[in-house]
Design an enzyme around this catalytic site. Structure first.
Site, PDB file in Angstrom:
ATOM      1  CE  LYS A 162      86.643  34.406  32.917  1.00 10.20           C
ATOM      2  NZ  LYS A 162      87.432  35.088  33.795  1.00 10.20           N
ATOM      3  CD  GLN A 179      87.380  35.425  37.486  1.00  7.13           C
ATOM      4  OE1 GLN A 179      87.513  35.117  36.456  1.00  7.13           O
ATOM      5  NE2 GLN A 179      86.239  36.428  37.752  1.00  7.13           N
ATOM      6  CG  ASP A 226      92.448  38.782  32.553  1.00  7.37           C
ATOM      7  OD1 ASP A 226      91.341  38.744  32.046  1.00  7.37           O
ATOM      8  OD2 ASP A 226      92.504  38.220  33.862  1.00  7.37           O
TER       9      ASP A 226
HETATM   10  N1  GUN Z   1      86.548  39.553  37.041  1.00  6.35           N
HETATM   11  C1  GUN Z   1      85.779  40.394  36.297  1.00  6.35           C
HETATM   12  N2  GUN Z   1      86.160  40.175  34.795  1.00  6.35           N
HETATM   13  C2  GUN Z   1      87.189  39.869  34.940  1.00  6.35           C
HETATM   14  C3  GUN Z   1      88.094  39.598  33.933  1.00  6.35           C
HETATM   15  O1  GUN Z   1      88.109  40.157  32.573  1.00  6.35           O
HETATM   16  N3  GUN Z   1      89.303  39.013  34.005  1.00  6.35           N
HETATM   17  C4  GUN Z   1      89.644  38.513  35.360  1.00  6.35           C
HETATM   18  N4  GUN Z   1      90.769  37.845  35.680  1.00  6.35           N
HETATM   19  N5  GUN Z   1      88.778  38.828  36.460  1.00  6.35           N
HETATM   20  C5  GUN Z   1      87.476  39.397  36.169  1.00  6.35           C
END
Ligand code: GUN
Length: 285
Positions: A53, A97, A120
């Site tokens: 990311k 995350q 998100d």
């Molecule tokens: N863990 C797995 N997928 C995601 C996501 O799309 N966002 C976040 N913040 N954590 C994740």
């Protein structure tokens, strides 16, 4: 003839070029989009996702900050980091995350993020806005799946869509998006009886279960579009999805591979949401 491939890498490349251009335009106007990624603990998969990311932000002219907290971090420490980011005017998007270590109440953490920075789309305000058809931010993975369907001009209106997996991150928001696009939607979960009877009805089959290769060829309707959200690591170290790709590709019309399908699209839509958050911020300045 094997299925055509929903190529998440190629589509991401196109979309990220556009995002990078728009980020540069906004930067020239005085607002450089900024994303903060918060990682708690040492989950190896999360470490890789977070690294990807951050790199993607750099390539898209988006400022990024990684805040890493230890596996033993307390709820108070994490909330204090988030409050600081909520008040930081150079940060327009905040991503915590998941999963978080067990001593932390994930729900309380997600609710502490300013909904206008919740790229998100997991805050209840944003989940509710999505449900009522007026989303501020669409969760990145379902958003990416919709972009894939859009890229092949798939006629969603009137189609039968089946989603396997009912998580807040993927299954539920995916159902809302497909419903709003006019599909007839079924959400299956781990307790669903006779799963195949449902999946075999699907024109659009979206699978997000975390169970490697669980969707077999005989569970898929000939001609379906199959979108595989799973990313599983096999004992030999290779990645595979929740769909038995090597067999299902002879039944489906379209299929997304793992890796190179939904994974890159999730990151692309995170960049898009961060850009949009920065654009809202700039308009309000
Ligand atoms: N863990 C797995 N997928 C995601 C996501 O799309 N966002 C976040 N913040 N954590 C994740």
């Amino acid at each position: 003839m094997p299925a055509k491939i929903l190529d998440g890498n190629a589509l991401s490349k196109q979309l990220r070029t556009q995002i990078a251009t728009n980020s540069a335009i906004l930067t020239a106007k005085g607002t450089k989009p900024g994303l903060a990624v918060v990682l708690v603990g040492n989950n190896p998969a999360s470490q890789i996702y977070v690294r990807n990311k951050i790199k993607a932000c750099h390539d898209a002219n988006i400022h990024s900050e990684l805040i890493s907290l230890s596996e033993n971090a307390t709820q108070e420490e994490l909330l204090s980091v988030i409050h600081g980011l909520n008040d930081n005017s150079s940060i327009h998007g905040i991503l915590v995350q998941l999963p978080l270590p067990s001593q932390i109440d994930s729900h309380a953490v997600l609710e502490s993020i300013d909904p206008e920075k919740d790229v998100d789309g997991f805050h209840v305000a944003n989940a509710g806005a999505l449900m009522t058809g007026k989303p501020l931010f669409i969760p990145c993975t379902p958003y990416g799946c919709m972009k894939m369907l859009e890229s092949i001009d798939y006629p969603i209106r009137g189609a039968r869509a089946v989603i396997v997996g009912a998580s807040n991150i993927v299954g539920k928001p995916m159902a809302m998006l497909l419903l709003q696009a006019g599909a007839t939607v079924t959400i299956c979960n781990s307790k669903t009886k006779d799963l195949s009877a449902h999946t075999r009805e699907a024109d659009i089959l979206v699978v997000a279960t975390g169970k490697p290769k669980m969707i077999l060829a005989q569970m898929v309707k000939p001609g379906a579009v199959v979108i595989d959200v799973g990313i599983n690591r096999l004992p030999d170290g290779k990645l595979c999805g929740d769909v038995d790709y090597d067999e299902v590709k002879y039944v489906a019309d379209w299929i997304s591979p793992v890796p190179g399908g939904v994974g890159p699209m999730t990151i692309t839509m995170l960049l898009q949401n961060t850009l949009e958050a920065a654009q809202h911020f700039h308009q309000k300045k």
